[in-house]
Design a protein around this motif. Structure first.
Motif, PDB file in Angstrom:
ATOM      1  N   UNK A 427     -73.923 -62.555-126.686  1.00 50.21           N
ATOM      2  CA  UNK A 427     -72.678 -63.231-126.324  1.00 50.21           C
ATOM      3  C   UNK A 427     -71.445 -62.359-126.548  1.00 50.21           C
ATOM      4  N   UNK A 428     -71.549 -61.347-127.419  1.00 48.17           N
ATOM      5  CA  UNK A 428     -70.344 -60.601-127.814  1.00 48.17           C
ATOM      6  C   UNK A 428     -70.360 -59.125-127.444  1.00 48.17           C
ATOM      7  N   UNK A 429     -71.532 -58.537-127.156  1.00 40.23           N
ATOM      8  CA  UNK A 429     -71.595 -57.081-127.017  1.00 40.23           C
ATOM      9  C   UNK A 429     -70.859 -56.546-125.799  1.00 40.23           C
ATOM     10  N   UNK A 430     -70.675 -57.351-124.785  1.00 40.64           N
ATOM     11  CA  UNK A 430     -69.882 -56.890-123.645  1.00 40.64           C
ATOM     12  C   UNK A 430     -68.451 -56.579-124.048  1.00 40.64           C
ATOM     13  N   UNK A 431     -67.925 -57.332-125.001  1.00 37.06           N
ATOM     14  CA  UNK A 431     -66.563 -57.105-125.493  1.00 37.06           C
ATOM     15  C   UNK A 431     -66.520 -55.994-126.541  1.00 37.06           C
ATOM     16  N   UNK A 432     -67.516 -55.950-127.411  1.00 39.60           N
ATOM     17  CA  UNK A 432     -67.471 -54.934-128.455  1.00 39.60           C
ATOM     18  C   UNK A 432     -67.740 -53.534-127.903  1.00 39.60           C
ATOM     19  N   UNK A 433     -68.293 -53.450-126.675  1.00 35.19           N
ATOM     20  CA  UNK A 433     -68.415 -52.142-126.039  1.00 35.19           C
ATOM     21  C   UNK A 433     -67.033 -51.548-125.788  1.00 35.19           C
ATOM     22  N   UNK A 434     -66.060 -52.383-125.477  1.00 33.45           N
ATOM     23  CA  UNK A 434     -64.682 -51.910-125.314  1.00 33.45           C
ATOM     24  C   UNK A 434     -64.163 -51.352-126.642  1.00 33.45           C
ATOM     25  N   UNK A 435     -64.513 -52.025-127.727  1.00 36.01           N
ATOM     26  CA  UNK A 435     -64.137 -51.526-129.051  1.00 36.01           C
ATOM     27  C   UNK A 435     -64.762 -50.164-129.303  1.00 36.01           C
ATOM     28  N   UNK A 436     -66.022 -49.997-128.884  1.00 36.84           N
ATOM     29  CA  UNK A 436     -66.694 -48.711-129.025  1.00 36.84           C
ATOM     30  C   UNK A 436     -65.920 -47.612-128.311  1.00 36.84           C
ATOM     31  N   UNK A 437     -65.502 -47.859-127.076  1.00 39.72           N
ATOM     32  CA  UNK A 437     -64.794 -46.847-126.294  1.00 39.72           C
ATOM     33  C   UNK A 437     -63.472 -46.463-126.948  1.00 39.72           C
ATOM     34  N   UNK A 438     -62.683 -47.450-127.308  1.00 36.81           N
ATOM     35  CA  UNK A 438     -61.347 -47.171-127.830  1.00 36.81           C
ATOM     36  C   UNK A 438     -61.396 -46.555-129.222  1.00 36.81           C
ATOM     37  N   UNK A 439     -62.228 -47.100-130.090  1.00 38.61           N
ATOM     38  CA  UNK A 439     -62.318 -46.540-131.448  1.00 38.61           C
ATOM     39  C   UNK A 439     -62.899 -45.132-131.409  1.00 38.61           C
ATOM     40  N   UNK A 440     -63.826 -44.877-130.481  1.00 45.75           N
ATOM     41  CA  UNK A 440     -64.399 -43.542-130.358  1.00 45.75           C
ATOM     42  C   UNK A 440     -63.346 -42.505-130.020  1.00 45.75           C
ATOM     43  N   UNK A 441     -62.425 -42.865-129.144  1.00 48.61           N
ATOM     44  CA  UNK A 441     -61.332 -41.947-128.797  1.00 48.61           C
ATOM     45  C   UNK A 441     -60.477 -41.646-130.028  1.00 48.61           C
ATOM     46  N   UNK A 442     -60.180 -42.684-130.802  1.00 49.88           N
ATOM     47  CA  UNK A 442     -59.342 -42.499-131.996  1.00 49.88           C
ATOM     48  C   UNK A 442     -60.063 -41.645-133.032  1.00 49.88           C
ATOM     49  N   UNK A 443     -61.306 -41.977-133.340  1.00 46.91           N
ATOM     50  CA  UNK A 443     -62.049 -41.236-134.362  1.00 46.91           C
ATOM     51  C   UNK A 443     -62.213 -39.770-133.970  1.00 46.91           C
ATOM     52  N   UNK A 444     -62.578 -39.526-132.707  1.00 49.79           N
ATOM     53  CA  UNK A 444     -62.753 -38.150-132.249  1.00 49.79           C
ATOM     54  C   UNK A 444     -61.435 -37.388-132.319  1.00 49.79           C
ATOM     55  N   UNK A 445     -60.347 -38.044-131.919  1.00 52.31           N
ATOM     56  CA  UNK A 445     -59.038 -37.393-131.962  1.00 52.31           C
ATOM     57  C   UNK A 445     -58.624 -37.023-133.374  1.00 52.31           C
ATOM     58  N   UNK A 446     -58.836 -37.933-134.309  1.00 52.09           N
ATOM     59  CA  UNK A 446     -58.472 -37.660-135.716  1.00 52.09           C
ATOM     60  C   UNK A 446     -59.265 -36.471-136.244  1.00 52.09           C
ATOM     61  N   UNK A 447     -60.555 -36.432-135.977  1.00 54.69           N
ATOM     62  CA  UNK A 447     -61.394 -35.350-136.498  1.00 54.69           C
ATOM     63  C   UNK A 447     -61.026 -34.012-135.860  1.00 54.69           C
ATOM     64  N   UNK A 448     -60.629 -34.010-134.596  1.00 55.31           N
ATOM     65  CA  UNK A 448     -60.186 -32.770-133.956  1.00 55.31           C
ATOM     66  C   UNK A 448     -58.867 -32.297-134.568  1.00 55.31           C
ATOM     67  N   UNK A 449     -57.965 -33.225-134.836  1.00 56.60           N
ATOM     68  CA  UNK A 449     -56.674 -32.859-135.435  1.00 56.60           C
ATOM     69  C   UNK A 449     -56.881 -32.293-136.831  1.00 56.60           C
TER      70      UNK A 449
END
Length: 453
Positions: A427-449
């Motif tokens: 019931x929820x994973x379709x929405x939490x996939x969006x969380x995966x995409x957005x948080x992944x961008x943030x986490x990857x960006x922080x680690x690169x910085x």
């Protein structure tokens, strides 16, 4: 754009995603096939590695189960539950509700991953209850997905098992280059705190933007969930009190739980005075147990809460040995070394954190255990970090970020929250996939910085 992405994903997972137990069995088969084709291990040795690994996380499984059980119990003590009910009345519109639940669950997850999951379930039900009384329509699957999305920051907080392990004598870093790494360099570093705030704000905003429009279908909360989460009944019944035996009266005296809570509190004060801010999962558990003892009405009430909380840990207890078996197969076959070695080989000082993050995210799909995964990965990435001149805190947090990141599509940790909220994983994973995409961008960006710095 977010709605366009989430709708087909929601339809896909509703149709094709099996339950968590079936998924764990399928993942066991996938890892078996990978080990047999990517390493030199034989079938018999692989089965032995799996069987021996089943008991490999029993101690950690006990700690994790206590976190979940104590988190549920604390959230449902009368004072905390009343607070949650009052808090649930804050959002006035559907979009406010989705963003608000994300933030509350995120804050709870930063304090303790178990508390965050349980608070997320409880606050979802209470917000839905208040909204129904006001005539406000909420899309309940999105509301619960918002609560689980807050969990995406858990490993950045107080109970993050990776940083705690790295700071604990006897943990993975006890015999690794540079020795123990204090949590002030990891959990409480300025860059991790900044990343936590940014992630929560972005994810809360995304959940608000995913709100269905008025003409679209809005799934209400099932009536049954409103009976599943309720404050403990007040035991102050004069008629019942007169019929109690002396033993019953002892169980209804608050003195005993208060005394135990005070004793635990005294221990924690002495512990921190002696060891400084040295956090372990055990200390997190004893902290919550002390709060429960100070807040609960009596031993009888506590026993009732523990019984109710059992549903939050049942499936976890069943599935954790299966994931421990997967760790056993990956370790005995050397599959972890193969996967980690690929990412290490393509890393530079500036990108080691990034590739460690991706490796951790991939391995978390097969081993959704922050502590278990960290124990396996830390020794593999610590030496390359030393050789490349990368601070060990970057590797530690990269493993932590990867672990929490793919939890958004690995449904194992959604089980306790969904047990309270009364929904299924699909019931929820379709929405939490969006969380995966957005948080992944943030986490990857922080680690690169941080890597570039």
């Amino acid at each position: 754009m977010l709605q366009t992405l989430s709708r087909p994903l929601s339809r896909f997972v509703e149709r094709w995603l099996p339950g968590p137990l079936i998924l764990a069995i399928i993942l066991t088969a996938i890892v078996s096939a990978m080990a047999l084709t990517m390493t030199d291990i034989g079938v018999g040795d692989l089965i032995l590695g799996w069987g021996d690994g089943l008991t490999g996380l029993l101690a950690f499984m006990t700690q994790v189960s206590l976190v979940l059980l104590l988190g549920f119990t604390l959230a449902n003590t009368r004072p905390v539950h009343r607070l949650l009910v009052r808090v649930a009345s804050v959002p006035r519109t559907p979009r406010q509700a989705y963003g608000f639940v994300t933030i509350i669950a995120g804050i709870g997850s930063l304090i303790s991953f178990g508390l965050g999951l349980i608070v997320g379930g409880v606050i979802s039900v209470e917000v839905a209850r208040v909204a129904r009384s006001r005539g406000v329509k909420l899309h309940y699957p999105l509301l619960v997905a918002s609560a689980y999305s807050g969990f995406v920051v858990w490993h950045m907080g107080y109970s993050g098992s990776g940083p705690l392990n790295a700071a604990t004598e006897g943990g993975a870093y006890s015999s690794l280059p540079g020795g123990l790494v204090d949590v002030t360099r990891t959990t409480f570093s300025s860059w991790n705190i900044s990343a936590t705030v940014v992630t929560l704000v972005v994810i809360a905003g995304a959940m608000m933007l995913l709100a269905p429009k008025e003409h679209e279908y809005i799934a209400p909360a099932p009536d049954a969930v409103f009976d599943a989460v309720e404050a403990p009944a007040d035991s102050a019944d004069p008629e019942a009190d007169r019929s109690r035996t002396p033993a019953d009266r002892l169980e209804h005296l608050r003195l005993f739980t208060l005394a135990l809570g005070a004793l635990l509190g005294a221990y924690l004060v002495l512990y921190f005075g002696k060891n400084g801010f040295d956090l372990t999962l055990d200390i997190v558990n004893w902290t919550f147990l002390a709060l429960i003892m100070l807040l609960v009405g009596n031993a009888k009430e506590l026993a009732a809460l523990i019984v109710r909380g059992g549903r939050t840990v049942g499936e976890v207890l069943l599935q954790y040995p299966l994931y421990a078996g997967i760790i056993g197969m990956m370790s005995v076959s050397g599959l972890v070394d193969v996967i980690s070695g690929f990412f290490i080989d393509i890393s530079t000082p500036g990108t080691l954190g990034l590739w460690t993050f991706f490796a951790a995210g991939l391995l978390n799909m097969f081993v959704p255990s922050g502590g278990g995964q960290f124990t396996v990965m830390a020794p593999l990435f610590a030496e390359p970090a030393r050789a490349l001149g990368v601070d060990q805190s970057v590797v530690i947090m990269a493993i932590s970020y990867g672990d929490q990141w793919t939890n958004m599509i690995q449904p194992f940790w959604a089980i306790p929250l969904l047990a309270v909220a009364g929904l299924k994983v699909r019931d929820i994973l379709g929405y939490t996939f969006i969380t995966l995409l957005l948080s992944g961008i943030i986490f990857a960006g922080v680690l690169l910085i941080i890597g570039a710095g």
